[in-house]
Design a protein around this motif. Structure first.
Motif, mmCIF file in Angstrom:
data_model
loop_
_atom_site.group_PDB
_atom_site.id
_atom_site.type_symbol
_atom_site.label_atom_id
_atom_site.label_comp_id
_atom_site.label_asym_id
_atom_site.label_seq_id
_atom_site.Cartn_x
_atom_site.Cartn_y
_atom_site.Cartn_z
ATOM 1 N N PHE A 1 -4.114 -1.070 -1.365
ATOM 2 C CA PHE A 1 -2.993 -0.748 -2.242
ATOM 3 C C PHE A 1 -1.788 -1.621 -1.917
ATOM 4 O O PHE A 1 -1.169 -2.211 -2.812
ATOM 5 C CB PHE A 1 -2.617 0.731 -2.110
ATOM 6 C CG PHE A 1 -1.440 1.136 -2.941
ATOM 7 C CD1 PHE A 1 -1.606 1.565 -4.247
ATOM 8 C CD2 PHE A 1 -0.151 1.076 -2.423
ATOM 9 C CE1 PHE A 1 -0.518 1.920 -5.031
ATOM 10 C CE2 PHE A 1 0.954 1.433 -3.188
ATOM 11 C CZ PHE A 1 0.764 1.849 -4.492
ATOM 12 N N ILE A 2 -1.436 -1.720 -0.642
ATOM 13 C CA ILE A 2 -0.256 -2.496 -0.245
ATOM 14 C C ILE A 2 -0.431 -3.965 -0.634
ATOM 15 O O ILE A 2 0.486 -4.583 -1.189
ATOM 16 C CB ILE A 2 -0.006 -2.365 1.265
ATOM 17 C CG1 ILE A 2 0.361 -0.923 1.622
ATOM 18 C CG2 ILE A 2 1.104 -3.304 1.715
ATOM 19 C CD1 ILE A 2 0.451 -0.661 3.110
ATOM 20 N N PHE A 3 -1.596 -4.519 -0.368
ATOM 21 C CA PHE A 3 -1.817 -5.936 -0.651
ATOM 22 C C PHE A 3 -1.739 -6.220 -2.152
ATOM 23 O O PHE A 3 -1.115 -7.194 -2.581
ATOM 24 C CB PHE A 3 -3.173 -6.380 -0.103
ATOM 25 C CG PHE A 3 -3.483 -7.829 -0.372
ATOM 26 C CD1 PHE A 3 -2.879 -8.829 0.362
ATOM 27 C CD2 PHE A 3 -4.378 -8.181 -1.375
ATOM 28 C CE1 PHE A 3 -3.148 -10.170 0.103
ATOM 29 C CE2 PHE A 3 -4.652 -9.513 -1.643
ATOM 30 C CZ PHE A 3 -4.032 -10.510 -0.897
ATOM 31 N N LYS A 4 -2.355 -5.361 -2.956
ATOM 32 C CA LYS A 4 -2.391 -5.616 -4.396
ATOM 33 C C LYS A 4 -1.074 -5.295 -5.098
ATOM 34 O O LYS A 4 -0.870 -5.689 -6.244
ATOM 35 C CB LYS A 4 -3.540 -4.831 -5.029
ATOM 36 C CG LYS A 4 -4.905 -5.410 -4.637
ATOM 37 C CD LYS A 4 -6.057 -4.583 -5.132
ATOM 38 C CE LYS A 4 -7.390 -5.225 -4.736
ATOM 39 N NZ LYS A 4 -8.552 -4.394 -5.069
ATOM 40 N N MET A 5 -0.171 -4.602 -4.392
ATOM 41 C CA MET A 5 1.151 -4.312 -4.964
ATOM 42 C C MET A 5 2.230 -5.223 -4.388
ATOM 43 O O MET A 5 3.419 -5.020 -4.659
ATOM 44 C CB MET A 5 1.524 -2.848 -4.692
ATOM 45 C CG MET A 5 0.665 -1.830 -5.413
ATOM 46 S SD MET A 5 0.914 -1.819 -7.209
ATOM 47 C CE MET A 5 2.453 -0.909 -7.331
ATOM 48 N N LYS A 6 1.849 -6.236 -3.632
ATOM 49 C CA LYS A 6 2.858 -7.039 -2.930
ATOM 50 C C LYS A 6 3.767 -7.811 -3.885
ATOM 51 O O LYS A 6 4.901 -8.136 -3.527
ATOM 52 C CB LYS A 6 2.189 -7.995 -1.938
ATOM 53 C CG LYS A 6 1.370 -9.113 -2.558
ATOM 54 C CD LYS A 6 0.817 -10.025 -1.473
ATOM 55 C CE LYS A 6 0.020 -11.190 -2.087
ATOM 56 N NZ LYS A 6 -0.439 -12.133 -1.049
ATOM 57 N N ASN A 7 3.297 -8.123 -5.079
ATOM 58 C CA ASN A 7 4.127 -8.846 -6.052
ATOM 59 C C ASN A 7 4.665 -7.924 -7.144
ATOM 60 O O ASN A 7 5.142 -8.396 -8.178
ATOM 61 C CB ASN A 7 3.322 -9.981 -6.685
ATOM 62 C CG ASN A 7 2.932 -11.040 -5.671
ATOM 63 O OD1 ASN A 7 3.727 -11.418 -4.808
ATOM 64 N ND2 ASN A 7 1.691 -11.515 -5.751
ATOM 65 N N SER A 8 4.595 -6.625 -6.911
ATOM 66 C CA SER A 8 5.038 -5.655 -7.908
ATOM 67 C C SER A 8 6.516 -5.323 -7.701
ATOM 68 O O SER A 8 7.200 -5.894 -6.846
ATOM 69 C CB SER A 8 4.206 -4.383 -7.802
ATOM 70 O OG SER A 8 4.565 -3.657 -6.634
ATOM 71 N N HIS A 9 7.007 -4.360 -8.477
ATOM 72 C CA HIS A 9 8.391 -3.912 -8.350
ATOM 73 C C HIS A 9 8.551 -2.841 -7.276
ATOM 74 O O HIS A 9 9.661 -2.346 -7.057
ATOM 75 C CB HIS A 9 8.887 -3.369 -9.693
ATOM 76 C CG HIS A 9 8.978 -4.418 -10.764
ATOM 77 N ND1 HIS A 9 7.880 -4.799 -11.512
ATOM 78 C CD2 HIS A 9 10.022 -5.180 -11.191
ATOM 79 C CE1 HIS A 9 8.242 -5.747 -12.367
ATOM 80 N NE2 HIS A 9 9.530 -5.995 -12.202
#
Length: 733
Positions: free
Chosen positions: A264-272
């Protein structure tokens, strides 16, 4: 100025996001600490029970045949059965004390290892490894894997014998190797059932996964420190760091180092989503250098930043079971209970529910514990200052009480706190309230108590007349005085922790779990009635709280009634965090609050984000169990929904001036809880009445402002209708 077009566009954008159900994607390789197979031994079970995390009873009988080519010099077997297991080698039962020396049970030629494993609740599984040495000096091993034969029922008495015919039994299903969760979260399974080579390789991968590389450490050390603060733009809250206004959105309930969390953390690293929270409840025992051990927390923060290099972190420090040893050394500083003496922790039914049972915990009234707790917080702050990522820590959350939520332990039924520390505190409280003994006796309608010998109310005094409300013009004044003292003591203890953080780690936000005002039905011992006292403190920046529990307030299509009163926070320019512990369709938690479809899950996320906007508060997405079960928000659909919702709400906040246009004020009195008699706990009809009224108002289509009486009296807004939702209490006059 109100930019209505921006708001309309944003709401349309949220509702128009295409809902598509994607298959759960594979974990990113960066999220997998362990690459490849860790151990030859596998977690196994009977194949008809394919879900290892279901709840309920289950049994398995299993057999592993193998051939040994030479005489045996020595052998040992290591196994773990969830929940318990009986071991048989060649038909003979092997007790746990004998597992290190099982060579005498083996023979040259054909052999059989058999287990009877029993699960009583929650997940189930079995893993084992047999290691031995032949007289020739060669080594051999046997492990659990899919070749193991299994059945759920073994009616024949000779099922564990080599001669038994198991051709009708099924091959075991493998759940994973020794690194598989949830078991690896609670024990070093690899250390127990791995070979020396497997253990060494596993240790190396774990060490590398939680270590920051030299280049990134250099980058962190070079980063300047920018204080975190709350700022309000267009009457909406933001977290400001380095002149950037970030949406107050937080993710917690994480277990860095597990595939679910890391993915989850890795795939949300470029999110808001920029803020992640992890906490610690370390043993409160200092090392030879006089410091507490925060190694696990250090690894978790390292892991978050390794996966999301631009993230900020919120760090928690929880005083919970780690205080038991301190209480044993300081018994006069512990909580006392009106219902009886402290119980052994293992004897308490429903051990995970800390509102039940008389637990050994320190009293927040204890000056000695207050000093000790603040010293622990100082040590915590000093630890943070020494880390390369110290400037990425933007907030601290100290916590105490049931589930870290500022409620007294045993508050549901055990009537705390009658301990010596609270007795001293109660007498000091009374000396400030009453001028002399005569004034005290007159208020309490009693001839025996004095300011020097007054005790916290007994069980019988708290039960009193056993009515729905207490009479302040009677002997029940004693109980009401005590509850006021008790609530003040807990609040002042938490403020003391927050002030310690502010002093020793300036430039960070500080918050706690508190302010649970609307619709709760614990006895007064477990209620929050002094939210405004907390918010007046310069040391408190935010409070967190969930929705009311129950499907009528949480399910998709329901209004979602909070326990916070958001308008109070707006008045003080403090931040209310809604804890959105949404049981999405991915969740395996079956507590009656789970949303069973992707559509329901997405609709609840959108509802909560709209509350986040209209109530002018923050939101923290939380799950229970950490890496024990699938991450509640880790699917392509839900990750995208969270990211897009943050983006839309942020756009509206920054481009639309926010103010209330309501003509209805609903006044809620949280101090009523102190007036509740014990029957309110058994028949919480007043609580239900409030929730029904609030829900009915919400579903009626009328816009209303929920507020405290203090907020209403200070408001400059004109209301056509004022509803006093629960002003049922009386005063001595």
């Amino acid at each position: 100025m109100i930019v209505k077009t921006s708001l309309s566009f944003a709401l349309f954008f949220v509702s128009a996001v295409t809902l598509r159900v994607m298959a759960n994607d594979e974990p990113a390789i960066e999220a997998q600490i362990i690459k490849g197979t860790v151990s030859a031994a596998k977690w196994i079970w009977y194949p008809d029970h394919r879900v290892p995390f279901r709840r309920g009873k289950a049994e398995m009988y299993c057999r592993t045949k193998f051939k040994l080519d030479h005489p045996i010099k020595a052998a040992s077997i290591r196994f773990i059965a969830d929940d318990r297991g009986e071991l048989f080698i060649n038909g003979q039962q092997v007790l746990e004390a004998q597992t290190s020396k099982v060579g005498e049970y083996l023979r040259q030629g054909e052999n059989i290892i058999a287990f009877h494993a029993v699960n009583t609740d929650s997940g189930f599984g079995l893993i084992f490894r047999l290691d031995g040495t032949f007289t020739t000096g060669e080594n051999f091993f046997v492990v659990s894997d899919h070749n193991t034969k299994t059945t759920a029922v073994a009616e024949e008495e000779n099922w564990a014998q080599l001669s038994f015919n198991d051709t009708g039994w099924l091959d075991a299903v493998e759940f994973g190797d020794a690194s598989e969760t949830p078991w690896s979260l609670y024990n070093n399974i690899v250390e127990k059932v791995g070979s020396p080579e497997e253990i060494a390789a596993w240790r190396k991968q774990k060490e590398d996964a939680f270590k920051l590389d030299a280049a990134f450490i250099k980058r962190l050390n070079a980063e300047p420190f920018y204080p975190a603060s709350l700022t309000w733009v267009n009457e909406q809250p933001f977290i400001q760091i380095n002149s950037c206004n970030y949406p107050p959105v937080l993710r917690l309930g994480l277990t860095p180092g597990t595939v679910q969390t890391d993915d989850f953390i890795f795939k949300m690293k470029n999110s808001h989503l920029k803020f992640y929270e992890v906490g610690t409840s370390p043993p409160l025992i200092r090392d030879t250098n006089g410091h507490l051990d925060f190694e696990d927390l250090e690894k978790e923060v390292n892991r978050i930043l390794k996966l999301s290099p631009d993230a900020y972190v919120v760090l928690g420090f929880h005083f919970a079971t780690n205080t038991i040893d301190w209480c044993k050394q300081n018994p006069d500083e512990a909580i006392g209970y009106a219902t009886g003496p402290v119980q052994d922790e293992d004897s308490i039914p429903r051990r995970n529910d800390e509102t039940r049972g008389r637990r050994l915990r320190p009293s927040p009234a204890s000056l000695k514990f207050q000093k000790f707790a603040q010293e622990c917080i100082v040590d915590f702050c000093e630890f943070i200052k020494k880390q390369p990522w110290k400037n990425r820590v933007n907030a601290i959350r100290p916590s105490f009480g049931v589930s870290a939520e500022s409620m007294y332990y045993g508050s549901a039924y055990e009537m705390p706190d009658t301990g010596k520390a609270m007795t001293r505190q109660f007498r000091e409280f009374l000396k400030k309230r009453y001028k002399n003994d005569d004034e005290l006796r007159q208020a309490w309608h009693s001839e025996k108590e004095t300011l020097e010998n007054a005790l916290p109310p007994s069980k019988e005094e708290r039960i009193g007349a056993n009515l729905f409300f207490r009479n302040p013009a009677s002997c029940e004044r004693k109980v009401l005085d005590y509850y006021e003292c008790m609530h003040e003591t807990m609040v002042d203890f938490k403020i003391g922790l927050a002030e310690t953080v502010k002093k020793n780690l300036p430039g960070r936000l500080v918050g706690i779990y508190d302010g649970y005002e609307v619709g709760k039905f614990y006895p007064p011992e477990g209620e929050h009635t002094l939210t405004e006292r907390l918010l007046r403190s310069p040391a408190i920046d935010f409070l967190s709280a969930p929705y009311n529990y129950g499907p009528d307030t949480r399910w998709a299509g329901k209004y979602g009634i909070k326990v916070h009163i958001p308008s109070t926070f707006t008045r003080y320019r403090k931040l209310s965090f809604l804890e959105a512990d949404i049981r999405t369709y991915v969740s395996t938690l079956n507590d009656g609050l789970r949303h069973r479809s992707p559509l329901e899950s997405v609709s609840v996320i959108r509802r909560d984000m709209m509350h986040n906007l209209f109530d002018r508060d923050g939101i923290q997405f939380h799950q229970f169990g950490g890496g024990y079960s699938p991450d509640w928000f880790n699917t392509p659909l839900l990750r995208e929904e969270i990211d897009k919702s943050i983006e839309v709400v942020d756009f509206v906040r920054k481009n639309t001036f926010s103010h209330s246009i309501s003509k209805i004020a609903v006044i809620y009195n949280s101090k009523e809880f102190s007036m509740h008699g014990p029957r309110m706990r058994v028949y919480p009809f007043m609580v239900e009445l409030k929730l029904i009224n609030l829900t009915s108002l919400a579903l009626s289509g009328h816009i209303f402002d929920l507020m405290s009486l203090e907020t209403f009296l200070q408001s400059k807004q004109s209301y056509a209708t004022v509803v006093f939702l629960n002003t049922f209490t009386t005063n001595p006059q």
